[in-house]
Design a protein around this motif. Structure first.
Motif, PDB file in Angstrom:
ATOM      1  N   ARG A 256       0.829  -1.210   0.000  1.00  0.00           N
ATOM      2  CA  ARG A 256       0.000   0.000   0.000  1.00  0.00           C
ATOM      3  C   ARG A 256       0.861   1.256   0.000  1.00  0.00           C
ATOM      4  O   ARG A 256       0.581   2.212  -0.732  1.00  0.00           O
ATOM      5  N   GLU A 257       1.896   1.261   0.812  1.00  0.00           N
ATOM      6  CA  GLU A 257       2.770   2.439   0.855  1.00  0.00           C
ATOM      7  C   GLU A 257       3.516   2.622  -0.467  1.00  0.00           C
ATOM      8  O   GLU A 257       3.643   3.744  -0.972  1.00  0.00           O
ATOM      9  N   THR A 258       4.027   1.533  -1.042  1.00  0.00           N
ATOM     10  CA  THR A 258       4.753   1.635  -2.308  1.00  0.00           C
ATOM     11  C   THR A 258       3.825   2.089  -3.434  1.00  0.00           C
ATOM     12  O   THR A 258       4.223   2.879  -4.299  1.00  0.00           O
ATOM     13  N   HIS A 259       2.603   1.622  -3.444  1.00  0.00           N
ATOM     14  CA  HIS A 259       1.632   2.070  -4.437  1.00  0.00           C
ATOM     15  C   HIS A 259       1.340   3.562  -4.280  1.00  0.00           C
ATOM     16  O   HIS A 259       1.233   4.294  -5.270  1.00  0.00           O
ATOM     17  N   GLU A 260       1.238   4.017  -3.045  1.00  0.00           N
ATOM     18  CA  GLU A 260       0.912   5.412  -2.786  1.00  0.00           C
ATOM     19  C   GLU A 260       2.081   6.335  -3.116  1.00  0.00           C
ATOM     20  O   GLU A 260       1.897   7.415  -3.683  1.00  0.00           O
ATOM     21  N   MET A 261       3.300   5.933  -2.798  1.00  0.00           N
ATOM     22  CA  MET A 261       4.453   6.811  -2.964  1.00  0.00           C
ATOM     23  C   MET A 261       5.083   6.738  -4.355  1.00  0.00           C
ATOM     24  O   MET A 261       5.666   7.719  -4.815  1.00  0.00           O
ATOM     25  N   PHE A 262       4.975   5.598  -5.016  1.00  0.00           N
ATOM     26  CA  PHE A 262       5.609   5.437  -6.327  1.00  0.00           C
ATOM     27  C   PHE A 262       4.605   5.232  -7.463  1.00  0.00           C
ATOM     28  O   PHE A 262       4.988   5.301  -8.633  1.00  0.00           O
ATOM     29  N   GLY A 263       3.368   4.923  -7.155  1.00  0.00           N
ATOM     30  CA  GLY A 263       2.393   4.678  -8.199  1.00  0.00           C
ATOM     31  C   GLY A 263       2.508   3.314  -8.839  1.00  0.00           C
ATOM     32  O   GLY A 263       2.092   3.129  -9.991  1.00  0.00           O
ATOM     33  N   ILE A 264       3.055   2.335  -8.139  1.00  0.00           N
ATOM     34  CA  ILE A 264       3.196   0.975  -8.662  1.00  0.00           C
ATOM     35  C   ILE A 264       1.972   0.165  -8.258  1.00  0.00           C
ATOM     36  O   ILE A 264       1.578   0.158  -7.085  1.00  0.00           O
ATOM     37  N   ASP A 265       1.367  -0.507  -9.231  1.00  0.00           N
ATOM     38  CA  ASP A 265       0.186  -1.344  -8.959  1.00  0.00           C
ATOM     39  C   ASP A 265       0.630  -2.763  -8.613  1.00  0.00           C
ATOM     40  O   ASP A 265       1.531  -3.320  -9.239  1.00  0.00           O
ATOM     41  N   PHE A 266      -0.041  -3.355  -7.630  1.00  0.00           N
ATOM     42  CA  PHE A 266       0.226  -4.728  -7.214  1.00  0.00           C
ATOM     43  C   PHE A 266      -1.005  -5.568  -7.546  1.00  0.00           C
ATOM     44  O   PHE A 266      -2.032  -5.481  -6.852  1.00  0.00           O
ATOM     45  N   ALA A 267      -0.874  -6.328  -8.625  1.00  0.00           N
ATOM     46  CA  ALA A 267      -2.005  -7.136  -9.084  1.00  0.00           C
ATOM     47  C   ALA A 267      -2.352  -8.189  -8.043  1.00  0.00           C
ATOM     48  O   ALA A 267      -1.489  -8.929  -7.569  1.00  0.00           O
ATOM     49  N   GLY A 268      -3.644  -8.257  -7.675  1.00  0.00           N
ATOM     50  CA  GLY A 268      -4.096  -9.194  -6.662  1.00  0.00           C
ATOM     51  C   GLY A 268      -4.278  -8.573  -5.296  1.00  0.00           C
ATOM     52  O   GLY A 268      -4.859  -9.209  -4.405  1.00  0.00           O
ATOM     53  N   HIS A 269      -3.789  -7.348  -5.105  1.00  0.00           N
ATOM     54  CA  HIS A 269      -3.987  -6.649  -3.830  1.00  0.00           C
ATOM     55  C   HIS A 269      -5.265  -5.827  -3.960  1.00  0.00           C
ATOM     56  O   HIS A 269      -5.336  -4.883  -4.748  1.00  0.00           O
ATOM     57  N   ASP A 270      -6.283  -6.169  -3.188  1.00  0.00           N
ATOM     58  CA  ASP A 270      -7.601  -5.543  -3.336  1.00  0.00           C
ATOM     59  C   ASP A 270      -7.842  -4.398  -2.356  1.00  0.00           C
ATOM     60  O   ASP A 270      -8.986  -3.946  -2.209  1.00  0.00           O
ATOM     61  N   ASP A 271      -6.782  -3.907  -1.703  1.00  0.00           N
ATOM     62  CA  ASP A 271      -6.982  -2.832  -0.719  1.00  0.00           C
ATOM     63  C   ASP A 271      -5.846  -1.806  -0.839  1.00  0.00           C
ATOM     64  O   ASP A 271      -5.165  -1.505   0.135  1.00  0.00           O
ATOM     65  N   LEU A 272      -5.651  -1.271  -2.036  1.00  0.00           N
ATOM     66  CA  LEU A 272      -4.593  -0.287  -2.255  1.00  0.00           C
ATOM     67  C   LEU A 272      -5.099   1.133  -2.020  1.00  0.00           C
ATOM     68  O   LEU A 272      -4.815   2.053  -2.793  1.00  0.00           O
ATOM     69  N   ARG A 273      -5.833   1.331  -0.952  1.00  0.00           N
ATOM     70  CA  ARG A 273      -6.310   2.670  -0.612  1.00  0.00           C
ATOM     71  C   ARG A 273      -5.187   3.466   0.042  1.00  0.00           C
ATOM     72  O   ARG A 273      -4.201   2.910   0.513  1.00  0.00           O
ATOM     73  N   PRO A 274      -5.308   4.802   0.087  1.00  0.00           N
ATOM     74  CA  PRO A 274      -4.250   5.640   0.680  1.00  0.00           C
ATOM     75  C   PRO A 274      -3.937   5.228   2.114  1.00  0.00           C
ATOM     76  O   PRO A 274      -4.827   4.897   2.892  1.00  0.00           O
ATOM     77  N   LEU A 275      -2.654   5.278   2.410  1.00  0.00           N
ATOM     78  CA  LEU A 275      -2.195   4.861   3.734  1.00  0.00           C
ATOM     79  C   LEU A 275      -1.659   6.033   4.549  1.00  0.00           C
ATOM     80  O   LEU A 275      -1.940   6.143   5.742  1.00  0.00           O
TER      81      LEU A 275
END
Length: 267
Positions: free
Chosen positions: A115-134
């Motif tokens: 979640r943090e990496t998605h928020e800070m770098f914009g990388i999507d993690f396929a299969g992670h269903d809770d990539l909301r802001p942290l």
């Protein structure tokens, strides 16, 4: 198992998929580092966990590194609590489509890190269903840890300290504070002034040295010393060179000068 052996073991487990093993760090901080293709990211972490020789049963952390035009490196560090060795895995994703498989099903503790990496770098993690802001508010736009991201605080308010050359046009800055007893740089010659320092007298950009150098009088040549002035009346005369002080007593004071007794004295 040495770091070299741990890296080669994971490469063998991923065969025939090409992976590259190396050692990063040194001495007690040496770690086996393995670069794997992005499409084998989840399989690499699963092999490191389930293999009896690697047995990386502890998930340490996961993050990313912005490599600009080359994309992003997704990095994860694993640890074996039984064999006491670590394993660093890296996978590169393209900048245009930064997507990689989630490893939450392998290591549940990776959920927060993804979640943090998605928020800070914009990388999507396929299969992670809770990539909301942290960490950031929901209305925040952009990814702060990307290198092209401009910090909003630097745009809204100039940086007063001018930490880097050309970073701020606010001017001024604080004068450097020296420890007690340390002379100013200008006393020992002209020294450059740090960028942004507005103190005068600290170098070529500050003007003249902080304190002018005092001119010392020239020392006389040997044998050319000026004669001493005779003492005034009433002031005790200082003994001349070569004179022997008189012994204490009630008799007349005598002194020997040049080996000859004074008048009225004894040799």
């Amino acid at each position: 198992m040495t770091p070299e052996e741990a890296g080669q073991r994971l490469v063998a487990l991923l065969a025939p998929v090409e992976a590259t093993a190396m050692v990063s760090g040194g001495q007690a901080h040496a770690r086996a580092t393995v670069d794997v293709p992005a499409f084998r990211w989840r399989a690499a972490l699963l092999a490191a966990r389930d293999d009896a020789e690697l047995a990386c049963d502890f998930f340490d952390w996961l993050s990313a590194v912005d490599e600009l035009a080359e994309g992003f490196d997704v990095v994860a560090h694993l640890w074996s609590t039984t064999h006491r060795h670590g394993l660093l895995l890296r996978a590169r994703v393209p900048r245009a489509t930064p997507t990689i498989d989630s490893v939450v099903s392998v290591y549940p503790g990776a959920a927060w890190h993804e979640r943090e990496t998605h928020e800070m770098f914009g990388i999507d993690f396929a299969g992670h269903d809770d990539l909301r802001p942290l960490l950031l508010p929901p209305e925040f736009e952009g990814h702060p840890l990307r290198k092209e991201f401009v910090l909003a605080s630097r745009v809204a308010k100039p940086w007063p300290g001018a930490k880097e050359p050309g970073e701020s046009e606010a001017g001024g800055g604080r004068r450097p504070i020296r420890p007690p007893g340390v002379p100013a740089p200008g006393e020992w010659g002209t020294t450059p002034t740090p960028a942004g320092a507005g103190g005068a007298g600290e170098g070529p950009r500050g003007g003249t040295p902080a304190r002018p150098v005092r001119e010392r009088p020239a020392r006389p040549a040997p044998g050319a010393r000026t004669p001493r002035t005779p003492p005034t009346s009433g002031a005790p005369a200082s003994p001349e060179a070569g004179a022997t002080p008189a012994p204490a007593g009630d008799g007349p004071a005598t002194h020997v000068e040049g080996g000859q007794p004074d008048e009225g004295g004894t040799p």
